[in-house]
Enzyme design. Structure first.
Site, PDB file in Angstrom:
ATOM      1  N   ARG A 182      50.519  44.030  38.130  1.00 29.25           N
ATOM      2  CA  ARG A 182      50.115  44.306  39.529  1.00 29.25           C
ATOM      3  C   ARG A 182      51.210  45.026  40.313  1.00 29.25           C
ATOM      4  NH1 ARG A 182      45.482  40.906  40.339  1.00 29.25           N
ATOM      5  NH2 ARG A 182      45.190  41.671  42.405  1.00 29.25           N
TER       6      ARG A 182
ATOM      7  N   ARG B  34      49.904  45.267  47.213  1.00 29.48           N
ATOM      8  CA  ARG B  34      50.139  45.077  48.652  1.00 29.48           C
ATOM      9  C   ARG B  34      51.568  44.730  49.048  1.00 29.48           C
ATOM     10  NH1 ARG B  34      45.195  41.134  49.390  1.00 29.48           N
ATOM     11  NH2 ARG B  34      46.067  40.659  47.359  1.00 29.48           N
TER      12      ARG B  34
ATOM     13  N   ARG C 195      46.044  52.481  50.911  1.00 30.32           N
ATOM     14  CA  ARG C 195      44.850  51.629  50.894  1.00 30.32           C
ATOM     15  C   ARG C 195      44.090  51.705  52.223  1.00 30.32           C
ATOM     16  NH1 ARG C 195      42.392  46.490  49.596  1.00 30.32           N
ATOM     17  NH2 ARG C 195      40.326  47.116  50.258  1.00 30.32           N
TER      18      ARG C 195
ATOM     19  N   ASP D  59      40.552  48.031  38.533  1.00 32.55           N
ATOM     20  CA  ASP D  59      40.380  46.577  38.573  1.00 32.55           C
ATOM     21  C   ASP D  59      39.535  46.164  37.376  1.00 32.55           C
ATOM     22  OD1 ASP D  59      41.037  44.251  40.495  1.00 32.55           O
ATOM     23  OD2 ASP D  59      39.016  43.851  39.790  1.00 32.55           O
TER      24      ASP D  59
ATOM     25  N   TYR E 252      34.111  34.951  36.888  1.00 29.85           N
ATOM     26  CA  TYR E 252      33.781  35.332  38.263  1.00 29.85           C
ATOM     27  C   TYR E 252      32.288  35.583  38.409  1.00 29.85           C
ATOM     28  CZ  TYR E 252      38.784  35.997  38.955  1.00 29.85           C
ATOM     29  OH  TYR E 252      40.133  35.803  39.055  1.00 29.85           O
TER      30      TYR E 252
HETATM   31  O1  CP3 Z   1      48.668  45.958  37.639  1.00 34.19           O
HETATM   32  C1  CP3 Z   1      48.369  46.941  38.362  1.00 34.19           C
HETATM   33  O2  CP3 Z   1      49.121  47.368  39.268  1.00 34.19           O
HETATM   34  C2  CP3 Z   1      47.082  47.688  38.069  1.00 34.19           C
HETATM   35  C3  CP3 Z   1      45.959  47.356  38.856  1.00 34.19           C
HETATM   36  C4  CP3 Z   1      45.236  46.028  38.725  1.00 34.19           C
HETATM   37  C5  CP3 Z   1      44.529  45.464  39.825  1.00 34.19           C
HETATM   38  N1  CP3 Z   1      43.863  44.380  39.373  1.00 34.19           N
HETATM   39  C6  CP3 Z   1      44.500  46.010  41.195  1.00 34.19           C
HETATM   40  C7  CP3 Z   1      44.123  45.135  42.307  1.00 34.19           C
HETATM   41  C8  CP3 Z   1      45.029  45.193  37.621  1.00 34.19           C
HETATM   42  C9  CP3 Z   1      45.592  45.303  36.222  1.00 34.19           C
HETATM   43  C10 CP3 Z   1      44.153  44.157  38.052  1.00 34.19           C
HETATM   44  C11 CP3 Z   1      43.683  43.098  37.151  1.00 34.19           C
HETATM   45  C12 CP3 Z   1      42.895  41.998  37.693  1.00 34.19           C
HETATM   46  N2  CP3 Z   1      42.036  42.018  38.756  1.00 34.19           N
HETATM   47  C13 CP3 Z   1      42.843  40.710  37.109  1.00 34.19           C
HETATM   48  C14 CP3 Z   1      43.585  40.267  35.869  1.00 34.19           C
HETATM   49  C15 CP3 Z   1      45.020  40.020  36.121  1.00 34.19           C
HETATM   50  C16 CP3 Z   1      45.321  38.958  37.129  1.00 34.19           C
HETATM   51  O3  CP3 Z   1      45.993  39.283  38.108  1.00 34.19           O
HETATM   52  O4  CP3 Z   1      44.948  37.805  36.903  1.00 34.19           O
HETATM   53  C17 CP3 Z   1      41.971  39.928  37.878  1.00 34.19           C
HETATM   54  C18 CP3 Z   1      41.612  38.479  37.678  1.00 34.19           C
HETATM   55  C19 CP3 Z   1      41.463  40.770  38.913  1.00 34.19           C
HETATM   56  C20 CP3 Z   1      40.477  40.414  39.945  1.00 34.19           C
HETATM   57  C21 CP3 Z   1      40.942  40.620  41.309  1.00 34.19           C
HETATM   58  N3  CP3 Z   1      41.146  41.852  41.880  1.00 34.19           N
HETATM   59  C22 CP3 Z   1      41.214  39.612  42.272  1.00 34.19           C
HETATM   60  C23 CP3 Z   1      41.115  38.127  42.025  1.00 34.19           C
HETATM   61  C24 CP3 Z   1      41.594  40.276  43.442  1.00 34.19           C
HETATM   62  C25 CP3 Z   1      41.878  39.658  44.772  1.00 34.19           C
HETATM   63  C26 CP3 Z   1      43.124  38.899  44.798  1.00 34.19           C
HETATM   64  C27 CP3 Z   1      44.301  39.789  44.967  1.00 34.19           C
HETATM   65  O5  CP3 Z   1      45.292  39.614  44.240  1.00 34.19           O
HETATM   66  O6  CP3 Z   1      44.259  40.644  45.859  1.00 34.19           O
HETATM   67  C28 CP3 Z   1      41.584  41.662  43.159  1.00 34.19           C
HETATM   68  C29 CP3 Z   1      41.941  42.752  44.078  1.00 34.19           C
HETATM   69  C30 CP3 Z   1      42.987  43.695  43.603  1.00 34.19           C
HETATM   70  N4  CP3 Z   1      43.050  44.282  42.376  1.00 34.19           N
HETATM   71  C31 CP3 Z   1      44.060  44.187  44.394  1.00 34.19           C
HETATM   72  C32 CP3 Z   1      44.772  45.090  43.589  1.00 34.19           C
HETATM   73  C33 CP3 Z   1      45.969  45.909  43.969  1.00 34.19           C
HETATM   74  C34 CP3 Z   1      44.308  43.859  45.843  1.00 34.19           C
HETATM   75  C35 CP3 Z   1      43.316  44.591  46.645  1.00 34.19           C
HETATM   76  C36 CP3 Z   1      43.815  44.985  47.982  1.00 34.19           C
HETATM   77  O7  CP3 Z   1      44.422  46.063  48.107  1.00 34.19           O
HETATM   78  O8  CP3 Z   1      43.548  44.241  48.930  1.00 34.19           O
END
Ligand code: CP3
Length: 351
Positions: free
Chosen positions: A26, A30, A39, A76, A151
């Site tokens: 990640r 943010r 964003r 994502d 989910y």
């Molecule tokens: O690693 C990276 O920088 C690449 C991008 C990436 C995102 N999500 C961007 C994202 C990757 C590899 C993911 C994987 C992901 N997404 C997983 C598996 C890894 C983990 O962290 O457990 C899961 C379960 C998700 C599902 C997901 N997406 C959730 C639960 C959320 C909300 C919670 C949170 O951390 O914000 C997201 C949103 C998300 N995906 C954001 C980002 C940068 C935040 C969105 C925002 O800008 O508000």
């Protein structure tokens, strides 16, 4: 430069490098002011993921700022179900919300539309390879079917995925159908990412740790094994990192049975076990992301712990899970500096 000369790729091929290459799960997110600024231009998170210009920009941000050894495609795990026609939305402050799974809902999916729907992601990948420094490894990824399905049963994030476990036990047929669809779609998606320019792939199984033994084999190991097999049937030798978060006591079984190239460890992995796994496969991890929030001695000790514990073998330095938004940027700088300047603890010693 050949992809097999890039530091992360060399480690994933089994080489020990000092200092170990480093990136963060990640890393585009943010905690970075420039991410928040980009964003803000696209408040709809899924549209943001499919916007090639913005996705390229935010993928490159942490590379420019910190010079990580790997970039991970900005997207994502929920683009795959969304591409199949599964209802997915992101709510401000709540994260992803998926409509609860039913067999009627699966009847209404249109897997044939996934290919075109995901084409913008491939364009992002191709542009990234062209714009990244030569030495930077480019990673693609998908969510493991079990984690995506969690989910889709609960609708949102829950602590122990009780709804998904009940769903999988009480209607295994519907659940299996959904898992099988996700296996197919995810394998296709990963093959396309390789063709578009990814050097290696990571499969995120964030909820692997909540299953019982039989559930772990059926819903975590088996779908992952099938994805690995399908990707390698299409692209022999494909490099795949598996990240079965929380799977502690089952890490060796996962490493042996799924066929992944390397295993991502979360921060709770006991060192002895982590080292055992490392005699089988290269490992990636596993600094507690909360040490990165805390900074100071807690951070330094955490970094040293990973380097001293796992630096004797093939190691890609990473966090044990994604970086969280409240992490100070200065702590990330300190972590990288400490990894890159660490004296080799094994210099002149027998490993
Ligand atoms: O690693 C990276 O920088 C690449 C991008 C990436 C995102 N999500 C961007 C994202 C990757 C590899 C993911 C994987 C992901 N997404 C997983 C598996 C890894 C983990 O962290 O457990 C899961 C379960 C998700 C599902 C997901 N997406 C959730 C639960 C959320 C909300 C919670 C949170 O951390 O914000 C997201 C949103 C998300 N995906 C954001 C980002 C940068 C935040 C969105 C925002 O800008 O508000």
């Amino acid at each position: 430069m050949q992809s097999n000369e890039r530091a992360v790729m060399r480690v994933l091929a089994g080489e020990r490098l000092w200092p170990p290459p480093v990136w963060m799960m990640r890393q585009a997110g943010r905690y970075l002011p420039e991410y928040r600024e980009t964003r803000a231009k696209q408040p709809d998170f899924l549209k943001f993921c499919y916007d090639t210009d913005l996705a390229v920009e935010v993928t490159l941000q942490p590379i420019r700022r910190f010079g990580f050894d790997a970039a991970i495609l900005f997207s994502d795990i929920f683009v795959v179900p969304e591409a199949l026609g599964y209802p997915v939305r992101f709510e401000e402050g709540r994260g992803p919300v998926l409509t609860p799974l039913t067999s009627d809902l699966l009847d209404g999916l249109a897997p044939e539309r996934a290919h075109d729907h995901l084409s913008p992601v491939m364009e992002t990948m191709t542009r990234l390879r062209a714009e990244l420094p030569e030495e930077t490894t480019l990673l693609g990824f998908c969510g493991a079917p079990w984690t995506v399905a969690c989910y889709s049963v609960a609708g949102h994030t829950t602590a122990e995925q009780t709804a998904a476990r009940i769903g999988a036990y009480s209607d295994p047929e519907t659940f299996q159908r959904w898992i099988d669809l996700l296996v197919e779609a995810s394998a296709d998606y990963l093959v396309r990412q390789l063709d578009a320019g990814a050097d290696a792939l990571q499969i995120f199984d964030t909820w692997a740790g909540v299953l019982d033994d039989a559930g772990f084999r059926r819903w975590c190991v088996e779908p992952t094994r099938k994805i690995v097999e399908k990707v390698r049937a299409a692209r022999p030798g494909a490099t795949i990192i598996g990240f079965p978060k929380g799977a502690i006591g089952r890490l060796k079984a996962y490493a042996e049975e799924t066929g992944v190239t390397a295993v991502g460890l979360d921060w709770t992995a006991p060192l002895e076990l982590a080292r055992d796994v490392q005699t089988m496969l290269p490992v990636q991890g596993n600094l507690d992301p909360m040490r990165l929030v805390a900074g100071g001695d807690a951070l330094d000790e955490g970094v040293d712990g990973v380097l001293n514990g796992l630096g004797g073998g093939p190691l890609v330095f990473n966090l044990g899970h994604g970086i969280v938004p409240q992490t100070p940027v200065a702590h990330v700088e300190r972590m990288i500096e400490r990894v890159r300047s660490a004296p080799d603890p094994w210099a002149g010693k027998n490993r």
